[in-house]
Scaffold this motif. Structure first.
Motif, mmCIF file in Angstrom:
data_model
loop_
_atom_site.group_PDB
_atom_site.id
_atom_site.type_symbol
_atom_site.label_atom_id
_atom_site.label_comp_id
_atom_site.label_asym_id
_atom_site.label_seq_id
_atom_site.Cartn_x
_atom_site.Cartn_y
_atom_site.Cartn_z
ATOM 1 N N HIS A 27 0.828 -1.208 0.000
ATOM 2 C CA HIS A 27 0.000 0.000 0.000
ATOM 3 C C HIS A 27 0.868 1.266 0.000
ATOM 4 O O HIS A 27 0.588 2.220 -0.730
ATOM 5 C CB HIS A 27 -0.919 -0.041 1.231
ATOM 6 N N GLU A 31 0.627 4.221 -2.880
ATOM 7 C CA GLU A 31 0.353 5.653 -2.666
ATOM 8 C C GLU A 31 1.443 6.498 -3.314
ATOM 9 O O GLU A 31 1.165 7.537 -3.931
ATOM 10 C CB GLU A 31 0.249 5.974 -1.169
ATOM 11 N N ALA A 34 0.909 6.462 -6.985
ATOM 12 C CA ALA A 34 -0.237 7.299 -7.365
ATOM 13 C C ALA A 34 0.181 8.767 -7.434
ATOM 14 O O ALA A 34 -0.217 9.505 -8.344
ATOM 15 C CB ALA A 34 -1.379 7.107 -6.368
ATOM 16 N N GLU A 62 -1.942 12.191 -2.337
ATOM 17 C CA GLU A 62 -1.380 10.831 -2.364
ATOM 18 C C GLU A 62 -0.104 10.764 -1.516
ATOM 19 O O GLU A 62 0.149 9.755 -0.857
ATOM 20 C CB GLU A 62 -1.090 10.379 -3.800
ATOM 21 N N HIS A 65 -1.121 10.411 1.957
ATOM 22 C CA HIS A 65 -1.491 9.016 2.226
ATOM 23 C C HIS A 65 -0.241 8.165 2.410
ATOM 24 O O HIS A 65 -0.190 7.297 3.285
ATOM 25 C CB HIS A 65 -2.321 8.442 1.065
ATOM 26 N N GLU A 115 -7.609 3.944 -9.278
ATOM 27 C CA GLU A 115 -8.147 4.593 -8.080
ATOM 28 C C GLU A 115 -9.428 3.896 -7.613
ATOM 29 O O GLU A 115 -9.638 3.676 -6.418
ATOM 30 C CB GLU A 115 -8.453 6.069 -8.356
ATOM 31 N N SER A 118 -8.562 0.524 -6.065
ATOM 32 C CA SER A 118 -7.951 0.730 -4.749
ATOM 33 C C SER A 118 -9.031 1.042 -3.726
ATOM 34 O O SER A 118 -9.034 0.489 -2.622
ATOM 35 C CB SER A 118 -6.951 1.893 -4.792
ATOM 36 N N CYS A 119 -9.951 1.910 -4.098
ATOM 37 C CA CYS A 119 -11.038 2.303 -3.196
ATOM 38 C C CYS A 119 -11.891 1.086 -2.844
ATOM 39 O O CYS A 119 -12.194 0.839 -1.668
ATOM 40 C CB CYS A 119 -11.880 3.386 -3.868
ATOM 41 N N LEU A 145 -9.594 6.371 4.299
ATOM 42 C CA LEU A 145 -9.063 6.693 2.971
ATOM 43 C C LEU A 145 -10.110 6.584 1.862
ATOM 44 O O LEU A 145 -9.896 7.076 0.752
ATOM 45 C CB LEU A 145 -7.890 5.750 2.633
ATOM 46 N N GLU A 149 -10.096 8.276 -2.062
ATOM 47 C CA GLU A 149 -9.816 7.448 -3.248
ATOM 48 C C GLU A 149 -11.002 7.463 -4.213
ATOM 49 O O GLU A 149 -10.804 7.492 -5.434
ATOM 50 C CB GLU A 149 -9.431 6.023 -2.838
ATOM 51 N N HIS A 152 -10.663 10.654 -6.037
ATOM 52 C CA HIS A 152 -9.606 10.593 -7.056
ATOM 53 C C HIS A 152 -10.127 9.916 -8.329
ATOM 54 O O HIS A 152 -9.836 10.352 -9.444
ATOM 55 C CB HIS A 152 -8.380 9.831 -6.532
ATOM 56 N N HIS A 153 -10.883 8.852 -8.136
ATOM 57 C CA HIS A 153 -11.488 8.183 -9.299
ATOM 58 C C HIS A 153 -12.333 9.182 -10.096
ATOM 59 O O HIS A 153 -12.195 9.313 -11.308
ATOM 60 C CB HIS A 153 -12.349 7.010 -8.819
#
Ligand SMILES: [Fe+2]
Ligand SMILES: [Fe+2]
Length: 196
Positions: A27, A31, A34, A62, A65, A115, A118-119, A145, A149, A152-153
């Motif tokens: 992870h 980040e 990203a 990011e 994060h 993204e 990940s979410c 988070l 995320e 971000h998407h």
């Protein structure tokens, strides 16, 4: 809405929880990647003014994060070390068309899909962690988070829409969403955020 064609098997979270140190290390790298991906787009497309502020802010978030995950690694006594890249992102990036303007459209949409996944994975992981009080701290990390995320998407899809027509974005997003699902379906079963 996350534009994903498949949902993660809850068994993935069960296996991830057996390897939390490795998931956290993975992870941290994700980040960092990203942030690097957003910065790379800033360098590659300076003529697209609409991309600059959102991508700069996204890169900063990011990195925040990344720092947050580093704190958790330190608390667990894990040093940040190299980890071979999981095949997922590389295989998805291999779908990016080489010629402009299609390349930019694909880079934005592939970023959007990474993204989104990940979410989705962090949500599945948070829900699994929340069932065990011993994991309360990590559960809070992942739960905390999710909103960023998902945003971000959405930002990457909106940025695609700022440069390309809505119909172009929708058509290519539908194609890449199916590719993402098939790439994930054939990913190795090792404990990683973007593995099977
Ligand atoms: Fe992030
Ligand atoms: Fe993100």
């Amino acid at each position: 809405m996350l534009h994903l064609a498949t949902v993660t098997d809850p068994d993935w979270a069960r296996r991830a929880i057996e390897h939390l140190d490795r998931i956290l290390l993975d992870h941290a790298h994700l980040e960092k990647k990203a942030a690097g991906n957003a910065v790379a787009l800033l360098f590659q497309y300076p003529e697209h003014a609409a991309l600059m502020q959102p991508l700069s802010a996204l890169a900063r978030e990011e990195l925040e994060h990344f720092e947050l995950v580093l704190t958790h690694l330190t608390e667990r006594g894990i040093a940040l070390s190299r980890l071979p890249a999981a095949p997922y992102a590389g295989r998805l990036r291999a779908e990016v068309q080489g010629k402009e303007p299609h390349r930019l459209l694909d880079l934005l949409l592939v970023s959007a899909l990474i993204e989104a996944r990940s979410c989705e994975r962090m949500k599945v992981l948070a829900e699994a962690l929340e069932t065990d009080p011993a994991h309360a701290r990590l559960a809070r990390l992942y739960r905390g988070l999710l909103a960023a995320e998902a945003r971000h998407h959405r930002i990457y899809v909106e940025l695609a829409g700022a440069v390309f027509s809505a119909s172009e974005v929708a058509a290519r997003l539908a194609e890449l969403t199916l590719k993402e699902a098939s790439i994930l379906a054939t990913a190795p079963k090792e404990p990683r955020l973007h593995n099977g």
